[in-house]
Scaffold this motif. Structure first.
Motif, PDB file in Angstrom:
ATOM      1  N   TRP A  76       0.824  -1.201   0.000  1.00  0.00           N
ATOM      2  CA  TRP A  76       0.000   0.000   0.000  1.00  0.00           C
ATOM      3  C   TRP A  76       0.866   1.262   0.000  1.00  0.00           C
ATOM      4  O   TRP A  76       0.707   2.151  -0.828  1.00  0.00           O
ATOM      5  CB  TRP A  76      -0.960   0.004   1.202  1.00  0.00           C
ATOM      6  CG  TRP A  76      -1.709   1.291   1.320  1.00  0.00           C
ATOM      7  CD1 TRP A  76      -1.378   2.351   2.102  1.00  0.00           C
ATOM      8  CD2 TRP A  76      -2.884   1.662   0.604  1.00  0.00           C
ATOM      9  NE1 TRP A  76      -2.282   3.375   1.924  1.00  0.00           N
ATOM     10  CE2 TRP A  76      -3.226   2.967   0.993  1.00  0.00           C
ATOM     11  CE3 TRP A  76      -3.686   1.001  -0.344  1.00  0.00           C
ATOM     12  CZ2 TRP A  76      -4.323   3.647   0.493  1.00  0.00           C
ATOM     13  CZ3 TRP A  76      -4.790   1.673  -0.838  1.00  0.00           C
ATOM     14  CH2 TRP A  76      -5.100   2.993  -0.431  1.00  0.00           C
ATOM     15  N   LEU A  85       2.674   1.874  -3.273  1.00  0.00           N
ATOM     16  CA  LEU A  85       1.828   2.361  -4.362  1.00  0.00           C
ATOM     17  C   LEU A  85       1.340   3.782  -4.081  1.00  0.00           C
ATOM     18  O   LEU A  85       1.201   4.600  -4.993  1.00  0.00           O
ATOM     19  CB  LEU A  85       0.625   1.424  -4.555  1.00  0.00           C
ATOM     20  CG  LEU A  85       0.964   0.009  -5.032  1.00  0.00           C
ATOM     21  CD1 LEU A  85      -0.281  -0.862  -5.070  1.00  0.00           C
ATOM     22  CD2 LEU A  85       1.623   0.039  -6.420  1.00  0.00           C
ATOM     23  N   ARG A  86       1.069   4.053  -2.814  1.00  0.00           N
ATOM     24  CA  ARG A  86       0.564   5.356  -2.420  1.00  0.00           C
ATOM     25  C   ARG A  86       1.671   6.418  -2.519  1.00  0.00           C
ATOM     26  O   ARG A  86       1.409   7.585  -2.735  1.00  0.00           O
ATOM     27  CB  ARG A  86       0.052   5.264  -0.969  1.00  0.00           C
ATOM     28  CG  ARG A  86      -0.784   6.417  -0.483  1.00  0.00           C
ATOM     29  CD  ARG A  86      -2.160   6.395  -1.131  1.00  0.00           C
ATOM     30  NE  ARG A  86      -2.893   7.600  -0.758  1.00  0.00           N
ATOM     31  CZ  ARG A  86      -2.708   8.770  -1.342  1.00  0.00           C
ATOM     32  NH1 ARG A  86      -1.845   8.884  -2.300  1.00  0.00           N
ATOM     33  NH2 ARG A  86      -3.396   9.825  -0.953  1.00  0.00           N
ATOM     34  N   PHE A 115      -7.651   5.677  -3.458  1.00  0.00           N
ATOM     35  CA  PHE A 115      -7.193   4.725  -4.471  1.00  0.00           C
ATOM     36  C   PHE A 115      -6.763   5.415  -5.759  1.00  0.00           C
ATOM     37  O   PHE A 115      -6.029   4.855  -6.551  1.00  0.00           O
ATOM     38  CB  PHE A 115      -8.274   3.678  -4.768  1.00  0.00           C
ATOM     39  CG  PHE A 115      -8.402   2.678  -3.664  1.00  0.00           C
ATOM     40  CD1 PHE A 115      -7.644   1.513  -3.693  1.00  0.00           C
ATOM     41  CD2 PHE A 115      -9.239   2.900  -2.591  1.00  0.00           C
ATOM     42  CE1 PHE A 115      -7.735   0.590  -2.668  1.00  0.00           C
ATOM     43  CE2 PHE A 115      -9.333   1.983  -1.571  1.00  0.00           C
ATOM     44  CZ  PHE A 115      -8.580   0.821  -1.595  1.00  0.00           C
ATOM     45  N   LEU A 124      -2.871   5.994  -6.345  1.00  0.00           N
ATOM     46  CA  LEU A 124      -1.925   4.876  -6.428  1.00  0.00           C
ATOM     47  C   LEU A 124      -1.154   4.917  -7.741  1.00  0.00           C
ATOM     48  O   LEU A 124      -1.727   5.174  -8.798  1.00  0.00           O
ATOM     49  CB  LEU A 124      -2.667   3.546  -6.321  1.00  0.00           C
ATOM     50  CG  LEU A 124      -3.471   3.330  -5.038  1.00  0.00           C
ATOM     51  CD1 LEU A 124      -4.010   1.920  -4.997  1.00  0.00           C
ATOM     52  CD2 LEU A 124      -2.624   3.607  -3.801  1.00  0.00           C
TER      53      LEU A 124
END
Lengths: 387, 596
Positions: free
Chosen positions: B353, B356-357, B366, B369
């Protein structure tokens, strides 16, 4: 004849010097192990032995008697501490001269108990390996491998892997690998102990005919006395690292030198007693609890007055319900059990001096337990052994 | 997959295939000297010297500074601030975690080995988890979950608690505490206790248990009256191993120590050497001595436990029948799955997470990302991509050299019945209990300065890795060698092949599948190595462990997470590929492992 140039084998020379040069000559060999508790065990204790060219010699004994260690010393896989070993007249080990030729340079072949086939190689590659190692011309190898496979009766299995084969087939591959380099000496370490009884008999027979046909000398280790009897020209019975007796199967069976040897190669009936006298014709008279018994042969060195056993084989005993009229040794006994085993009938009788005396008859007549009977043994079937 | 631990030294006397009469020591001890045995012996001696030299350097440094007798190191170490608190912290955390790990590992082992709760593929994967997701990465993942303010689990828990109007702003859990430390130590100790106890359970004769069941005892009574007593030596060995591991454990406490203010021995050694100026070599040497003393004590206990364990390893005949757990089966499965989730899945998810963040935030956005952090660490950020390249190269070269040398040495040890084999075996394994941090200090002292001047080079890292992992590599290689009946080599000699040909044509091909499995483990260890690296790696040769450590403390959580996930993916791929190749090599043929 490039086949024969492969290792030190010189067929003509071997034939002409056969009488004087033994294939294997072991002299006063000593090998001991240190046990985990620190005690030293003499696995091979001052053993001397000769294997003549073309002769099938069997080392026989119970497990732990040192027979496999002796074999491995000859192969060069164990390092003895004393004595010497000659192969084809060449000294390969000599403790006093510090000679110890490595196994790969001894020019022999061996079949292991587990067959020791290399699982990552095909059957053909397994068999070709000794040829590759001994630098045989590459072009010859496929043909010789094929010949070896044909000889052991599995010509079609060259491309298989050992794990895809039955125990009997693996045994044949091991044999082919041992024979492919035309060695005149093959060592066997209990090769038949891992296959089931039926296959074992078949393989034993084939091995026998192959050895007699190809004429290689064999040194063969087993604990199975019937295997030894069937295969051997010469049997050496080992007892705690020493050769208890060496001789033809007949000699070992008929004229054992000790109770150990006699008992190991077959059932032996023993009656304790004291040697009373030796007649001029060689007959030994032994006083036992069933009276004086006469034996046709005795082990050398036994003196009058010595404590001895008088022994015979179960198939050489007569049993009757009436008193025998012959002049043979006979005495009264009681039948303990009678068992029909198919090829023969086994009777166990008891009397003062031996309550487990066995005798084998070929007729199927059974006696009831408790029946009084007469036991008879001919003079020449009795042998006096040291107690 | 062979996952072998340092204490699993294979007894050369338990050679499969040797008969009773030969299972005793060769009194003559004679062995022909050949080129092969000469090379093997030389390799072994080189590695033994390479392992001994740094340690001797450390010990000498205690008494001599710049060639003069100078025992001031002792006084200096004893006056280090917070020394006794630090030692107390370390001992308490190691012992408490060790006890919890033994209990948890035993439960897992019992479930996996003995009951129908087992999940077949998981049993072999479970001990590998801490290598696939290295402790450094896993601990960092857990800080992202359990930081008092910004940890995801804390956010979720607060959401639930505050609904009742409690109004918490941080907590309720805190990874930066004794509890958090113990949690992390326990997670990474469990695979070791699991392996030891399951080995014990597999060796213990299950007929004893069946006899107990037949005699009328239930599952629980059998467990406490028969099973646990019969594996008591394994439990003891497991406890000792956790102490070994715990004292040397660096990656976990390194992440937690500074924020929590809980000082730990292994971390302090690295810090006063690598992150203080001027480097306090004397202090590092003195503290290393504390660690060596702890290790020596455990080692002494361990040899006693292992010696007394002989009686209990009754060879198991046949496979044990599974214990039916009935309706408890799902609970059992849950426990197994829970460990996997805690040790790998949760921290990995947190890292994914964050990677990607792009930064440490659990705002469930989301749309934000992207793979930007991945492209940055792989291609953009010079240090990260260089560290990745260096570590990959180190791991490939190190694992290959290590495994080949280990294979030669293992073969030599097994084929030498005499004293030379035994001596080499003992010497090569003597370095095993030396903690990587201490070895790092020693290697730096021994090879960093004149005349070698290797400090900060690729060479010194490779050297340290090889020396540190060689005992493990030889244990793995020996396990591979033990699989092969000695008669297969003897048959080769009889066929006219010398030592060299026998090794190349027979031993090596037969060992190869297991050696590849061992190689993959060595690769994983070297790729994720941080303990020695943090002391030895310089700016010109950054390595992954050190680089991730720096990124974490500089606050580049996005980059760090991306790098961690890249390492994890590489690890999974390497393990998978190694298993695939090994299976391919085994092919249709099955190795005739133990011959009668």
């Amino acid at each position: 004849m490039s086949d024969q140039t492969l290792i030190e084998r010189k067929p003509m020379a071997t034939e002409t010097t056969a009488a004087e040069t033994p294939m294997v000559k072991v002299t006063n060999l000593v090998k001991h192990f240190r046990r985990a508790d620190g005690a030293t065990v003499n696995a091979v204790d001052d053993v001397s032995l000769e294997v003549k060219p073309g002769q099938f010699t069997v080392l026989l004994g119970p497990s732990g008697c040192g027979k496999t260690t002796l074999l491995r010393c000859v192969a060069g896989l164990e390092h003895p501490v004393g004595g010497s070993i000659e192969i084809r007249g060449r000294t390969v080990f000599d403790a006093s001269r510090k000679i110890n030729i490595s196994p790969e340079k001894r020019g022999l072949n061996m079949i292991f108990q587990s067959y020791a086939l290399w699982p990552h190689m095909t059957v053909a590659a397994n068999i070709a390996y000794p040829l590759v190692c001994r630098k045989v011309n590459k072009k010859e190898i496929p043909e010789r491998v094929a010949n070896a496979l044909r000889m052991v009766g599995i010509p079609e299995l060259g491309k298989q892997y050992p794990s895809q084969m039955s125990g009997g087939q693996q045994q044949r591959v091991a044999l082919a690998r041992a024979l492919v380099s035309n060695s005149d000496l093959v060592l066997f370490d209990e090769p038949l102990s891992n296959v089931d009884a039926k296959v074992r008999e078949q393989l034993r027979f084939e091995l026998l005919s192959m050895q007699r046909e190809l004429g290689f000398a064999a040194l063969y280790v087993t604990h199975d006395q019937s295997e030894a009897m069937e295969l051997a020209h010469l049997v050496a019975v080992l007892e705690r690292g020493k050769v208890a007796q060496a001789g033809t199967p007949q000699q070992i069976y008929r004229t054992p030198r000790s109770r150990y040897v006699g008992g190991f190669v077959g059932t032996l009936n023993e009656i304790e007693g004291t040697l009373r006298r030796i007649e001029p014709d060689g007959t030994a008279v032994v006083e036992t609890k069933v009276g004086l018994l006469a034996a046709g042969s005795m082990v050398e060195g036994v003196q009058e007055g010595d404590r001895v056993v008088i022994a015979c084989r179960p198939e050489r005993v007569e049993l009757s319900t009436t008193r025998p009229s012959s002049s043979a040794n006979h005495w009264e006994a009681t039948v303990k059990a009678s068992v029909f085993t198919g090829s023969r009938t086994e009777h166990v009788v008891t009397f003062d001096g031996n309550d487990d005396f066995r005798l084998w008859r070929s007729d199927a007549a059974l006696f009831e337990s408790g029946t009084p009977a007469w036991v008879a043994v001919a003079r020449e079937d009795f042998r006096v052994l040291p107690f | 997959m062979t996952t072998t631990l340092l204490e699993k030294s294979v007894d050369p006397m338990s050679d499969p295939g040797t008969k009773a009469v030969r299972s005793v020591k060769d009194a003559s001890g004679g062995k022909r000297f050949t080129l092969f045995s000469g090379v093997s012996l030389a390799l072994a001696i080189i590695f033994v010297l390479l392992a001994m030299y740094p340690i001797i350097t450390v010990l000498l440094r205690l008494f001599f500074t710049d060639g003069k007798f100078d025992p001031t190191v002792f006084g200096h170490v004893l006056s280090l601030p917070g020394l006794w608190q630090m030692l107390l912290n370390t001992v308490v955390i190691v012992i408490v975690s060790g006890m919890i790990a033994v209990v948890c590992g035993s439960v897992l082992a019992w479930l996996v080995v003995r009951t129908n709760a087992r999940i077949k593929w998981l049993g072999s994967v479970l001990p590998l988890l801490p290598f696939v997701l290295p402790a450094l990465v896993g601990t960092m993942g857990w800080t992202m979950l359990l930081s008092p303010k910004t940890g995801l689990i804390n956010i979720l828990l607060r959401g639930a608690v505050n609904w009742t109007g409690a109004g918490l702003t941080e907590g309720p859990l805190d990874i930066y505490s004794y509890g958090g430390m113990i949690f992390i130590y326990t997670i990474y100790m469990i695979p070791f206790t699991f392996l030891l106890v399951s080995a014990g359970l597999e060796n213990a004769d299950s007929q004893l248990e069946e006899q107990s069941r037949v005699s009328g005892a239930g599952v629980v009574r059998t467990l406490f009256k028969v099973t646990i007593p019969s594996i008591r030596p394994s439990l003891g060995a497991a406890m000792l191993l956790t102490v070994f591991f715990g004292f040397a454990f660096f990656a976990g406490p390194a992440v937690l120590s500074s924020t929590s203010g809980i000082d730990i021995l292994s971390v302090r050694i690295a810090n006063i050497l690598s992150f203080s100026y001027p480097a306090d070599t004397g202090g590092a040497v003195g503290l290393s001595t504390f660690m060596l003393i702890a290790v020596a004590i455990v080692w002494w206990f361990q040899t006693r436990v292992l010696r007394s364990s002989n009686y209990s390893t009754i060879s198991g005949r046949g496979k044990a029948t599974e214990i039916e757990l009935g309706r408890w089966r799902w609970l059992g499965r849950l426990v197994i799955v829970l460990y996997v989730v805690i040790s790998a899945v949760l921290p990995a998810l947190a890292l994914i997470w964050v990677s990607l963040r792009g930064y440490w935030s659990f705002d469930w956005n989301f749309s934000g990302l992207s793979l930007t952090q991945y492209t940055t660490v792989l291609f953009g950020d010079a240090f990260s991509s260089k560290a990745l390249g260096t570590s990959l190269l180190l791991a490939v070269i190190g694992a290959t050299i290590g495994m080949i040398v280990a294979a030669v040495i293992a073969r030599f040890v097994r084929s030498s019945p005499g004293r030379s084999g035994r001596v080499v075996d003992v010497l090569i394994k003597i370095g095993a209990p030396i903690p990587a941090v201490v070895l790092g200090v020693g290697v730096l002292l021994a090879f960093g300065g004149a005349p070698w001047r290797l400090a900060g080079t690729f060479g010194i890292l490779l050297l340290a890795y090889l020396v540190h992992f060689m005992p493990q590599a030889t244990v793995n290689a020996d396990a591979a060698a033990a699989q092969i009946s000695p008669q297969l080599m003897e048959a080769s000699h009889i066929s006219g092949a010398g030592d060299g040909r026998t090794f190349l044509r027979i031993s090596l091909p037969l060992m190869l599948p297991d050696l590849i499995a061992g190689w993959s483990l060595l690769f994983l260890w070297m790729l994720g190595e941080i303990n020695a690296s943090i002391i030895l790696a310089g700016t010109s040769n950054p390595v992954l462990g050190e680089q991730m450590y720096l990124l974490y403390f500089q606050g580049y959580f996005g980059k760090l997470a991306a790098l961690a996930i890249v390492v994890t993916i590489i690890n999974i791929l390497v393990i998978w590929a190694a298993n695939f190749v090994a299976r391919l090599l085994r092919g249709g043929r099955r190795v005739r492992a133990r011959t009668a």
